[in-house]
Design a protein around this motif. Structure first.
Motif, PDB file in Angstrom:
ATOM      1  N   ILE A   4       0.853  -1.188   0.000  1.00  0.00           N
ATOM      2  CA  ILE A   4       0.000   0.000   0.000  1.00  0.00           C
ATOM      3  C   ILE A   4       0.885   1.232   0.000  1.00  0.00           C
ATOM      4  O   ILE A   4       1.778   1.376   0.831  1.00  0.00           O
ATOM      5  CB  ILE A   4      -0.925   0.023   1.230  1.00  0.00           C
ATOM      6  N   ASN A   5       0.658   2.139  -0.916  1.00  0.00           N
ATOM      7  CA  ASN A   5       1.414   3.380  -0.956  1.00  0.00           C
ATOM      8  C   ASN A   5       0.853   4.351   0.064  1.00  0.00           C
ATOM      9  O   ASN A   5      -0.287   4.790  -0.050  1.00  0.00           O
ATOM     10  CB  ASN A   5       1.349   4.005  -2.355  1.00  0.00           C
ATOM     11  N   ARG A   6       1.666   4.654   1.088  1.00  0.00           N
ATOM     12  CA  ARG A   6       1.226   5.583   2.122  1.00  0.00           C
ATOM     13  C   ARG A   6       1.322   7.013   1.610  1.00  0.00           C
ATOM     14  O   ARG A   6       2.282   7.398   0.960  1.00  0.00           O
ATOM     15  CB  ARG A   6       2.098   5.429   3.382  1.00  0.00           C
ATOM     16  N   ARG A   7       0.323   7.811   1.914  1.00  0.00           N
ATOM     17  CA  ARG A   7       0.292   9.184   1.449  1.00  0.00           C
ATOM     18  C   ARG A   7       1.282  10.022   2.246  1.00  0.00           C
ATOM     19  O   ARG A   7       1.344   9.956   3.458  1.00  0.00           O
ATOM     20  CB  ARG A   7      -1.117   9.751   1.624  1.00  0.00           C
ATOM     21  N   ALA A  14      -3.663  17.559   4.643  1.00  0.00           N
ATOM     22  CA  ALA A  14      -3.127  16.267   5.071  1.00  0.00           C
ATOM     23  C   ALA A  14      -2.338  16.413   6.369  1.00  0.00           C
ATOM     24  O   ALA A  14      -2.441  15.574   7.265  1.00  0.00           O
ATOM     25  CB  ALA A  14      -2.250  15.679   3.971  1.00  0.00           C
ATOM     26  N   THR A  17      -4.666  16.684   9.186  1.00  0.00           N
ATOM     27  CA  THR A  17      -5.256  15.390   9.526  1.00  0.00           C
ATOM     28  C   THR A  17      -4.296  14.565  10.370  1.00  0.00           C
ATOM     29  O   THR A  17      -4.691  13.964  11.377  1.00  0.00           O
ATOM     30  CB  THR A  17      -5.612  14.610   8.244  1.00  0.00           C
ATOM     31  N   GLY A  51     -10.344   4.258   7.770  1.00  0.00           N
ATOM     32  CA  GLY A  51      -9.643   4.201   6.496  1.00  0.00           C
ATOM     33  C   GLY A  51      -8.701   5.385   6.315  1.00  0.00           C
ATOM     34  O   GLY A  51      -7.590   5.237   5.796  1.00  0.00           O
ATOM     35  N   THR A  52      -9.170   6.568   6.738  1.00  0.00           N
ATOM     36  CA  THR A  52      -8.314   7.756   6.657  1.00  0.00           C
ATOM     37  C   THR A  52      -7.089   7.589   7.533  1.00  0.00           C
ATOM     38  O   THR A  52      -5.963   7.917   7.121  1.00  0.00           O
ATOM     39  CB  THR A  52      -9.091   9.014   7.079  1.00  0.00           C
ATOM     40  N   TYR A  54      -5.579   4.858   8.340  1.00  0.00           N
ATOM     41  CA  TYR A  54      -4.652   3.899   7.739  1.00  0.00           C
ATOM     42  C   TYR A  54      -3.979   4.432   6.475  1.00  0.00           C
ATOM     43  O   TYR A  54      -3.033   3.820   5.972  1.00  0.00           O
ATOM     44  CB  TYR A  54      -5.364   2.586   7.448  1.00  0.00           C
ATOM     45  N   GLN A  55      -4.458   5.554   5.959  1.00  0.00           N
ATOM     46  CA  GLN A  55      -3.759   6.185   4.846  1.00  0.00           C
ATOM     47  C   GLN A  55      -2.422   6.766   5.298  1.00  0.00           C
ATOM     48  O   GLN A  55      -1.502   6.939   4.486  1.00  0.00           O
ATOM     49  CB  GLN A  55      -4.612   7.299   4.236  1.00  0.00           C
ATOM     50  N   TYR A  56      -2.310   7.051   6.600  1.00  0.00           N
ATOM     51  CA  TYR A  56      -1.107   7.703   7.113  1.00  0.00           C
ATOM     52  C   TYR A  56      -0.286   6.817   8.057  1.00  0.00           C
ATOM     53  O   TYR A  56       0.919   7.026   8.195  1.00  0.00           O
ATOM     54  CB  TYR A  56      -1.489   8.998   7.846  1.00  0.00           C
ATOM     55  N   ASP A  58       0.367   2.668   9.499  1.00  0.00           N
ATOM     56  CA  ASP A  58       0.110   1.248   9.292  1.00  0.00           C
ATOM     57  C   ASP A  58      -0.671   0.620  10.443  1.00  0.00           C
ATOM     58  O   ASP A  58      -1.505  -0.250  10.241  1.00  0.00           O
ATOM     59  CB  ASP A  58       1.421   0.489   9.120  1.00  0.00           C
TER      60      ASP A  58
END
Length: 208
Positions: A4-7, A14, A17, A51-52, A54-56, A58
């Protein structure tokens, strides 16, 4: 497993957040303890979806590592600020006070974050703190003599590990003001002994 590509939080929204997630994480850790330190609780407290989050990050361990990094940075920032605000305070007292007051949270929270610092960064982080302390000493000329690297090691690491022990043993109910004074006496006594061995008297170099 799909990677998964982390933002990378470059944009202002961002970054905001990420800051909200970390602030919520600190609140959860401080109020609920490590046993209830879950990503779902953190996301709910931060007002974001899981979900948000886990975007940043793990997992919760990744959040803890980032919190611990900020914990460590706060100490260095506190020392720098005290250097500016208290030019007449002894450097020893300044560093000890900064180390004791540099972070927020309960003793349990501080111990968890301190342990994560050492687990994730180990001796590297102790060395960073050591060089921060020595840089602070170098900005002040009250000692009148140079500190050798061995003496510097003893001076700074004694502070680091005694304060870690203080956090680890809250049941002792040590008085912060008395503890600060005792640590200052310990360190200044050692420095005075170093000066005496170097032949300095009242901060003046030995006669040649």
């Amino acid at each position: 497993m799909v990677e998964i590509n982390r933002r990378n939080p470059k944009q202002a929204r961002a970054r905001a957040t990420v800051d909200a997630i970390l602030e919520a994480a600190f609140q959860v850790l401080d109020s609920d303890g490590y046993a209830k330190f879950t990503t779902s609780r953190i996301a709910k407290r931060a007002g974001v979806s899981i979900g948000t989050l886990y975007q940043y990050f793990d997992d919760r361990d990744a959040i803890l590592v980032e919190l611990s990094r900020r914990y460590s940075d706060a100490l260095r920032e506190k020392i720098t600020q005290l250097l500016l605000d208290e030019p007449n305070m002894s450097t020893v007292r300044l560093i000890i006070r900064a180390a004791m007051q540099g972070v927020q949270g309960s003793p349990e929270t501080q111990l968890i974050l301190s342990n994560v610092v050492f687990q994730s960064q180990g001796g590297k982080e102790v060395s960073r703190q050591h060089f921060t302390f020595m840089e602070s000493f170098g900005q002040r000329e009250e000692f009148g003599f140079g500190l050798g690297k061995e003496a510097s090691f003893i001076l700074t690491h004694t502070v680091i590990y005694l304060l870690r022990a203080t956090i680890a043993e809250p049941e002792l109910e040590l008085d912060p003001k008395i503890l600060e004074d005792e640590l200052v006496h310990l360190m200044e006594s050692y420095i005075a002994n170093l000066a005496e061995r170097a032949g300095y008297v009242d901060g003046q170099p030995p006669l040649k």
